[in-house]
Design a protein around this motif. Structure first.
Motif, PDB file in Angstrom:
ATOM      1  N   GLN A   1     -33.241 -33.754  -6.972  1.00 37.48           N
ATOM      2  CA  GLN A   1     -33.661 -34.459  -5.760  1.00 37.48           C
ATOM      3  C   GLN A   1     -34.718 -33.658  -4.996  1.00 37.48           C
ATOM      4  OE1 GLN A   1     -33.049 -37.659  -4.186  1.00 37.48           O
ATOM      5  NE2 GLN A   1     -34.789 -36.765  -3.138  1.00 37.48           N
ATOM      6  N   GLU A   2     -34.552 -32.356  -4.880  1.00 41.20           N
ATOM      7  CA  GLU A   2     -35.505 -31.551  -4.100  1.00 41.20           C
ATOM      8  C   GLU A   2     -36.896 -31.471  -4.729  1.00 41.20           C
ATOM      9  OE1 GLU A   2     -32.643 -28.609  -6.163  1.00 41.20           O
ATOM     10  OE2 GLU A   2     -32.421 -30.392  -4.937  1.00 41.20           O
ATOM     11  N   ARG A   3     -37.007 -31.787  -6.022  1.00 43.38           N
ATOM     12  CA  ARG A   3     -38.315 -31.776  -6.678  1.00 43.38           C
ATOM     13  C   ARG A   3     -38.986 -33.148  -6.644  1.00 43.38           C
ATOM     14  NH1 ARG A   3     -38.436 -28.575 -12.089  1.00 43.38           N
ATOM     15  NH2 ARG A   3     -40.555 -28.234 -11.388  1.00 43.38           N
ATOM     16  N   ALA A   4     -38.321 -34.139  -6.100  1.00 45.74           N
ATOM     17  CA  ALA A   4     -38.814 -35.521  -6.097  1.00 45.74           C
ATOM     18  C   ALA A   4     -39.629 -35.865  -4.867  1.00 45.74           C
ATOM     19  CB  ALA A   4     -37.653 -36.487  -6.242  1.00 45.74           C
ATOM     20  N   SER A   5     -40.123 -34.858  -4.178  1.00 44.51           N
ATOM     21  CA  SER A   5     -40.968 -35.044  -2.993  1.00 44.51           C
ATOM     22  C   SER A   5     -40.254 -35.896  -1.955  1.00 44.51           C
ATOM     23  CB  SER A   5     -42.324 -35.639  -3.381  1.00 44.51           C
ATOM     24  OG  SER A   5     -42.961 -34.822  -4.336  1.00 44.51           O
ATOM     25  N   ASN A   6     -40.883 -36.959  -1.526  1.00 44.90           N
ATOM     26  CA  ASN A   6     -40.328 -37.809  -0.463  1.00 44.90           C
ATOM     27  C   ASN A   6     -39.566 -39.016  -0.994  1.00 44.90           C
ATOM     28  OD1 ASN A   6     -41.478 -36.157   1.515  1.00 44.90           O
ATOM     29  ND2 ASN A   6     -43.433 -37.232   1.378  1.00 44.90           N
ATOM     30  N   THR A   7     -39.102 -38.946  -2.228  1.00 44.23           N
ATOM     31  CA  THR A   7     -38.395 -40.062  -2.839  1.00 44.23           C
ATOM     32  C   THR A   7     -36.887 -39.855  -2.726  1.00 44.23           C
ATOM     33  OG1 THR A   7     -40.182 -40.283  -4.449  1.00 44.23           O
ATOM     34  CG2 THR A   7     -38.120 -41.386  -4.971  1.00 44.23           C
ATOM     35  N   ASP A   8     -36.180 -40.825  -2.173  1.00 45.12           N
ATOM     36  CA  ASP A   8     -34.716 -40.789  -2.146  1.00 45.12           C
ATOM     37  C   ASP A   8     -34.245 -41.394  -3.471  1.00 45.12           C
ATOM     38  OD1 ASP A   8     -31.994 -41.118  -1.810  1.00 45.12           O
ATOM     39  OD2 ASP A   8     -32.155 -42.019   0.183  1.00 45.12           O
TER      40      ASP A   8
ATOM     41  N   ILE B   1     -40.637 -42.464  -9.928  1.00 48.21           N
ATOM     42  CA  ILE B   1     -40.248 -41.087  -9.616  1.00 48.21           C
ATOM     43  C   ILE B   1     -41.186 -40.135 -10.368  1.00 48.21           C
ATOM     44  CG2 ILE B   1     -37.832 -41.672  -9.188  1.00 48.21           C
ATOM     45  CD1 ILE B   1     -37.145 -40.541 -11.952  1.00 48.21           C
ATOM     46  N   PRO B   2     -41.367 -38.897  -9.891  1.00 53.38           N
ATOM     47  CA  PRO B   2     -42.274 -37.942 -10.543  1.00 53.38           C
ATOM     48  C   PRO B   2     -41.633 -37.275 -11.770  1.00 53.38           C
ATOM     49  CG  PRO B   2     -41.342 -36.958  -8.571  1.00 53.38           C
ATOM     50  CD  PRO B   2     -40.848 -38.378  -8.620  1.00 53.38           C
ATOM     51  N   VAL B   3     -41.626 -37.973 -12.889  1.00 58.16           N
ATOM     52  CA  VAL B   3     -40.956 -37.505 -14.103  1.00 58.16           C
ATOM     53  C   VAL B   3     -41.540 -36.165 -14.585  1.00 58.16           C
ATOM     54  CG1 VAL B   3     -40.409 -38.070 -16.505  1.00 58.16           C
ATOM     55  CG2 VAL B   3     -40.315 -39.848 -14.751  1.00 58.16           C
ATOM     56  N   LYS B   4     -42.820 -35.923 -14.343  1.00 55.59           N
ATOM     57  CA  LYS B   4     -43.434 -34.662 -14.784  1.00 55.59           C
ATOM     58  C   LYS B   4     -42.806 -33.447 -14.109  1.00 55.59           C
ATOM     59  CE  LYS B   4     -47.935 -36.407 -16.140  1.00 55.59           C
ATOM     60  NZ  LYS B   4     -49.378 -36.392 -15.909  1.00 55.59           N
ATOM     61  N   LYS B   5     -42.099 -33.646 -13.017  1.00 55.60           N
ATOM     62  CA  LYS B   5     -41.444 -32.539 -12.311  1.00 55.60           C
ATOM     63  C   LYS B   5     -40.019 -32.299 -12.826  1.00 55.60           C
ATOM     64  CE  LYS B   5     -44.063 -32.982  -8.024  1.00 55.60           C
ATOM     65  NZ  LYS B   5     -43.974 -33.174  -6.555  1.00 55.60           N
ATOM     66  N   ALA B   6     -39.585 -33.091 -13.797  1.00 58.33           N
ATOM     67  CA  ALA B   6     -38.225 -32.964 -14.330  1.00 58.33           C
ATOM     68  C   ALA B   6     -38.118 -31.755 -15.254  1.00 58.33           C
ATOM     69  CB  ALA B   6     -37.846 -34.229 -15.086  1.00 58.33           C
ATOM     70  N   ASP B   7     -36.913 -31.198 -15.313  1.00 59.13           N
ATOM     71  CA  ASP B   7     -36.604 -30.132 -16.262  1.00 59.13           C
ATOM     72  C   ASP B   7     -36.225 -30.767 -17.593  1.00 59.13           C
ATOM     73  OD1 ASP B   7     -36.877 -27.879 -14.483  1.00 59.13           O
ATOM     74  OD2 ASP B   7     -34.993 -28.504 -13.562  1.00 59.13           O
ATOM     75  N   VAL B   8     -36.612 -30.130 -18.693  1.00 60.78           N
ATOM     76  CA  VAL B   8     -36.280 -30.607 -20.032  1.00 60.78           C
ATOM     77  C   VAL B   8     -35.060 -29.829 -20.521  1.00 60.78           C
ATOM     78  CG1 VAL B   8     -37.082 -30.890 -22.405  1.00 60.78           C
ATOM     79  CG2 VAL B   8     -38.699 -31.139 -20.501  1.00 60.78           C
ATOM     80  N   PHE B   9     -33.971 -30.543 -20.814  1.00 56.97           N
ATOM     81  CA  PHE B   9     -32.757 -29.901 -21.300  1.00 56.97           C
ATOM     82  C   PHE B   9     -32.570 -30.092 -22.796  1.00 56.97           C
ATOM     83  CE2 PHE B   9     -31.939 -29.884 -16.849  1.00 56.97           C
ATOM     84  CZ  PHE B   9     -31.224 -28.713 -16.647  1.00 56.97           C
ATOM     85  N   ARG B  10     -33.233 -31.066 -23.353  1.00 54.90           N
ATOM     86  CA  ARG B  10     -33.168 -31.291 -24.796  1.00 54.90           C
ATOM     87  C   ARG B  10     -34.438 -32.003 -25.205  1.00 54.90           C
ATOM     88  NH1 ARG B  10     -28.912 -34.809 -28.448  1.00 54.90           N
ATOM     89  NH2 ARG B  10     -30.282 -34.944 -30.240  1.00 54.90           N
ATOM     90  N   ILE B  11     -34.941 -31.624 -26.362  1.00 58.38           N
ATOM     91  CA  ILE B  11     -36.066 -32.347 -26.939  1.00 58.38           C
ATOM     92  C   ILE B  11     -35.953 -32.264 -28.451  1.00 58.38           C
ATOM     93  CG2 ILE B  11     -37.637 -30.367 -26.836  1.00 58.38           C
ATOM     94  CD1 ILE B  11     -39.837 -32.515 -26.128  1.00 58.38           C
TER      95      ILE B  11
END
Length: 169
Positions: free
Chosen positions: A12-19, A94-104
């Protein structure tokens, strides 16, 4: 080489102003509301992707190739991968590029002359991996990684998808 299945998590904290909890579920299908210990979260689908939304963030799981190209039989180029992430960003808002990758999962399709099972006996061991032969596939596994060999044509046939082959093969 292409990306296939992945697991992303956008805090949530990496999603800028998006709830995320308020805005993301409206873009999903087959939405289910879950209540646990006084907290609410949602699960749903975006095409083939499984999406889980809580007050802490959004989890995205599934095949990026299937989401973007409607099957995972084609190879995503690097440009396709970027466009798929952009489409996911647009679809979910939502800003998907700011997401962490846990599996690929990385994949590559080899065009073979013979049925894939014929080659399995010639594939020996792999350092730091245990080898598991299955009737129609071959796995190499260790604690964190899996290498899988199987017949993509058979999978396509079972899913009624036509494969385009190079050089008329």
């Amino acid at each position: 080489m292409m990306f296939d299945s992945l697991k992303l998590y956008l805090k949530q904290e990496r999603a800028s102003n998006t709830d995320l909890l308020a805005q993301t579920p409206v873009h999903l299908e087959k939405i289910k509301e879950h209540r646990q210990t006084g907290r609410i979260h949602y699960s749903g689908k975006l095409k083939n992707l499984s999406i889980y939304v809580s007050e802490r963030g959004v989890s995205i799981r599934g095949s990026l190739a299937k989401y973007y190209l409607d099957d995972n039989l084609q190879t995503l180029t690097r440009q396709d991968t970027e466009q798929a992430i952009n489409k996911l960003t647009d679809d979910l808002h939502i800003p998907v590029k700011k997401a962490d990758v846990f599996r690929i999962d990385f994949a590559y399709n080899f065009v073979m002359k013979y049925e894939p099972t014929i080659y399995y006996n010639y594939l020996g061991g792999s350092q730091y991996f245990s080898r598991f032969r299955q009737p129609k596939s071959l796995y190499y596994k260790n604690g964190k990684r899996t290498k899988l060999f199987y017949d993509k044509r058979s999978e396509a046939k079972n899913k009624a998808v036509e494969l385009l082959q190079k050089n008329g093969q």
